[in-house]
Design a protein around this motif. Structure first.
Motif, PDB file in Angstrom:
ATOM      1  N   ILE A   1      34.228  59.467  10.076  1.00 20.60           N
ATOM      2  CA  ILE A   1      34.996  58.247   9.388  1.00 20.60           C
ATOM      3  C   ILE A   1      34.676  56.821  10.330  1.00 20.60           C
ATOM      4  N   PHE A   2      35.087  57.013  11.660  1.00 23.39           N
ATOM      5  CA  PHE A   2      34.718  55.830  12.276  1.00 23.39           C
ATOM      6  C   PHE A   2      33.419  55.577  13.007  1.00 23.39           C
ATOM      7  N   GLY A   3      32.685  56.606  12.832  1.00 22.60           N
ATOM      8  CA  GLY A   3      31.397  56.419  13.499  1.00 22.60           C
ATOM      9  C   GLY A   3      31.478  56.409  15.055  1.00 22.60           C
ATOM     10  N   LYS A   4      32.016  57.433  15.633  1.00 21.43           N
ATOM     11  CA  LYS A   4      31.955  57.611  17.079  1.00 21.43           C
ATOM     12  C   LYS A   4      30.782  58.414  17.521  1.00 21.43           C
ATOM     13  N   PHE A   5      30.634  58.232  19.026  1.00 19.42           N
ATOM     14  CA  PHE A   5      29.615  59.044  19.574  1.00 19.42           C
ATOM     15  C   PHE A   5      28.216  59.052  18.977  1.00 19.42           C
ATOM     16  N   GLY A   6      27.798  57.980  18.505  1.00 26.27           N
ATOM     17  CA  GLY A   6      26.671  57.674  17.832  1.00 26.27           C
ATOM     18  C   GLY A   6      26.447  57.912  16.442  1.00 26.27           C
ATOM     19  N   ALA A   7      27.500  58.715  15.927  1.00 27.47           N
ATOM     20  CA  ALA A   7      27.357  59.046  14.465  1.00 27.47           C
ATOM     21  C   ALA A   7      27.343  57.865  13.478  1.00 27.47           C
ATOM     22  N   PRO A   8      26.926  57.923  12.491  1.00 30.47           N
ATOM     23  CA  PRO A   8      26.903  56.854  11.379  1.00 30.47           C
ATOM     24  C   PRO A   8      28.522  56.583  10.950  1.00 30.47           C
ATOM     25  N   ARG A   9      28.788  55.451  10.717  1.00 28.58           N
ATOM     26  CA  ARG A   9      30.216  55.008  10.191  1.00 28.58           C
ATOM     27  C   ARG A   9      30.222  55.447   8.732  1.00 28.58           C
ATOM     28  N   LEU A  10      30.795  56.476   8.296  1.00 28.01           N
ATOM     29  CA  LEU A  10      30.610  57.078   6.844  1.00 28.01           C
ATOM     30  C   LEU A  10      31.867  56.903   6.255  1.00 28.01           C
ATOM     31  N   GLY A  11      33.146  56.536   6.661  1.00 28.46           N
ATOM     32  CA  GLY A  11      34.362  56.225   6.036  1.00 28.46           C
ATOM     33  C   GLY A  11      34.810  57.422   5.067  1.00 28.46           C
ATOM     34  N   VAL A  12      34.812  57.178   3.796  1.00 25.44           N
ATOM     35  CA  VAL A  12      35.421  58.308   2.879  1.00 25.44           C
ATOM     36  C   VAL A  12      34.270  59.419   2.568  1.00 25.44           C
ATOM     37  N   SER A  13      33.223  59.394   2.778  1.00 24.48           N
ATOM     38  CA  SER A  13      32.105  60.299   2.804  1.00 24.48           C
ATOM     39  C   SER A  13      32.443  61.254   4.133  1.00 24.48           C
ATOM     40  N   GLY A  14      32.614  60.630   5.182  1.00 21.27           N
ATOM     41  CA  GLY A  14      32.686  61.202   6.395  1.00 21.27           C
ATOM     42  C   GLY A  14      33.890  62.253   6.099  1.00 21.27           C
ATOM     43  N   ALA A  15      35.102  61.661   5.692  1.00 22.83           N
ATOM     44  CA  ALA A  15      36.236  62.488   5.776  1.00 22.83           C
ATOM     45  C   ALA A  15      35.864  63.682   4.850  1.00 22.83           C
ATOM     46  N   ALA A  16      35.023  63.621   3.577  1.00 29.14           N
ATOM     47  CA  ALA A  16      35.069  64.561   2.898  1.00 29.14           C
ATOM     48  C   ALA A  16      33.941  65.881   3.447  1.00 29.14           C
ATOM     49  N   ILE A  17      32.900  65.223   4.117  1.00 23.56           N
ATOM     50  CA  ILE A  17      31.988  66.087   4.821  1.00 23.56           C
ATOM     51  C   ILE A  17      32.531  66.823   6.124  1.00 23.56           C
ATOM     52  N   ALA A  18      33.364  66.377   6.874  1.00 29.42           N
ATOM     53  CA  ALA A  18      34.343  66.979   7.622  1.00 29.42           C
ATOM     54  C   ALA A  18      35.131  67.827   7.105  1.00 29.42           C
ATOM     55  N   THR A  19      35.903  67.967   6.010  1.00 32.05           N
ATOM     56  CA  THR A  19      36.735  68.780   5.407  1.00 32.05           C
ATOM     57  C   THR A  19      35.941  69.950   4.788  1.00 32.05           C
ATOM     58  N   VAL A  20      34.732  69.679   4.329  1.00 30.95           N
ATOM     59  CA  VAL A  20      33.848  70.730   3.686  1.00 30.95           C
ATOM     60  C   VAL A  20      33.420  71.766   4.853  1.00 30.95           C
ATOM     61  N   ILE A  21      32.943  71.138   6.126  1.00 36.51           N
ATOM     62  CA  ILE A  21      32.493  71.767   7.106  1.00 36.51           C
ATOM     63  C   ILE A  21      33.458  72.725   7.718  1.00 36.51           C
TER      64      ILE A  21
END
Length: 460
Positions: free
Chosen positions: A188-208
């Motif tokens: 969501i916040f793009g920490k540790f070098g990951a891209p800041r994905l916001g809403v998409s990041g939340a969804a990806i995290a839930t699916v994984i």
């Protein structure tokens, strides 16, 4: 009839309830943290995600309804030591749940925009409805992938619980929420070098996290197949004895339909409130998220009642089932009263965590207060529902639960929201007051003992 049991009784009940409380509690606590993280990105993001989660909730309850219909038989079969009966109920869950899952994925992909839009109405100060729709569509397109592992996990977890095994589903659930929390923070916040994905990041995290939970519980169950005997040879065939399938459909269909209609009813109730503006959707989202953390006690007690009473009925211990049901219901209400009091005291604190408007925060505090006041009533109706369900009285539970929502709660909310100028908090309070009627009905039905039946005697 005694309402208070001895130490041994509560020890037995807690062995089943506590793992469920821990699992659901951590899941909902992390859900609140996820909600707060999304809320930090903006009100429109939080609103879009909240609406999609409301829609996903309907799907989740559809799956729960199917599983519960078959689960009535699973618990009673296990109570009488019939592992083949448990195995066949597992197969029934696989077939029916995958049909619903496929239909759900198609519906959300084809009609996602229209479904989200019905909750978005201008008004208040909460933000841009068009932006909220965009965020909701982004979220739902990823979340549909997670419906697959969610469905499989529920099939396995529910069957394990019916055999009295609650620790393993809890462990898998805890691992999943840890994965979800860490990935949410990173994506969501793009920490540790990951891209800041916001809403998409939340969804990806839930699916994984859902795939992680699913893999863990499947592997564990099959490794321990000597202990969980229902899984041995379960995939050699998906055929189910016609007599059992017929009985599950006859007894379970009202329960399946009930859960579906109830969940859709909750979605419609939210839509009724949402016509007063996006402020209401955002505030309701905060209130519901907080309430879910405290509701885990009576929800877990409902699951414990279904398992304990179902096994007693399957074993033919009718009088013990009656006495234990009364004690469990009373215990659930007392625990929920304490939880409600704590929630009431803390109600002003939770909304302050969210990055939203002062109007939304003020509304959220009031909604949380109302929910806290009615928590003992929610607990009693929930416990009554699971007591009636344990004896296979699914027609009665249908009338008691979802029919009540559609005949009483929804018309009441719709009329008050659309036809009056009453404050939305007062409308919400009046609608929740209808729960008292259900308490009276539930008390009468449970006391009469019409649920005290063994439904497996003709399906040995």
């Amino acid at each position: 009839m005694k309402l208070i049991g001895n130490k041994k009784f509560y020890g037995m009940a807690m062995r089943i309830a506590i793992p469920i409380i821990i699992q659901n509690g951590i899941t909902n606590l992390v859900g609140m943290l996820d909600n707060i993280m999304i809320g930090q990105t903006g009100t429109e993001q939080m609103t879009g995600v909240a609406i999609v989660n409301q829609l996903m909730f309907v799907f989740n309850i559809f799956i729960f309804g199917i599983i519960s219909g078959a689960g009535i038989f699973g618990a009673q079969y296990y109570g009488k030591g019939d592992h083949e009966g448990v195995r066949n109920t597992f197969r029934f869950k696989i077939i029916s749940c995958f049909i619903i899952m496929t239909a759900g994925i198609i519906l959300f992909l084809k009609c996602g925009s229209g479904l989200i839009s019905i909750y978005l109405h201008d008004g208040g100060s909460a933000g841009d409805t068009y932006a909220a729709l965009g965020y909701g569509l982004t979220y739902i397109k990823i979340m549909v992938i997670g419906m697959i592992p969610f469905t499989v996990s529920q099939i396995y977890s529910s069957t394990l619980r019916e055999t009295g095994e609650t620790v393993m589903p809890m462990t898998a659930g805890v691992c999943a929420v840890v994965v979800n929390t860490v990935l949410n923070y990173i994506l969501i916040f793009g920490k540790f070098g990951a891209p800041r994905l916001g809403v998409s990041g939340a969804a990806i995290a839930t699916v994984i996290s859902r795939f992680s939970e699913c893999a863990l519980i499947i592997v564990w169950t099959h490794i321990k197949r000597e202990k969980y005997q229902f899984i041995r040879g379960v995939y050699k065939t998906l055929k189910i004895p016609a007599s059992l399938a017929k009985q599950i459909i006859i007894k379970g269909s009202p329960l399946m339909v009930n859960e579906a209609l109830w969940s859709m009813g909750m979605a419609v109730m939210m839509q009724c409130y949402s016509i007063r503006g996006m402020d209401i959707v955002a505030a309701m989202n905060i209130s519901t998220t907080v309430s879910n953390v405290f509701n885990v006690i009576f929800i877990a007690m409902g699951s414990a009642i279904a398992i304990i009473i179902g096994q007693l009925l399957g074993a033919g211990k009718m009088e013990q089932a009656r006495d234990d049901a009364a004690k469990l219901i009373f215990f659930s209400v007392v625990c929920s009263a304490v939880a409600g009091a704590v929630m009431l005291i803390l109600s002003p604190l939770f909304p302050k965590i969210y990055n939203t408007t002062d109007d939304v925060r003020a509304l959220a505090v009031k909604f949380i207060t109302v929910a806290a006041i009615f928590m003992p009533a929610y607990s009693f109706t929930n416990a009554s529902y699971f007591t009636l369900r344990s004896g296979g009285k699914t027609i009665i539970t249908f009338l008691f639960d979802s029919m009540f929502v559609w005949v009483v709660s929804i018309p009441l909310a719709m009329c008050l929201a659309r036809l009056t100028s009453l404050n939305i908090v007062l409308i919400y309070f009046i609608c929740q007051s209808a729960e008292i009627i259900k308490c009276v009905i539930g008390f009468i039905l449970v006391k009469k003992g019409i649920w005290i039946t063994n439904i497996t005697v003709n399906n040995a």
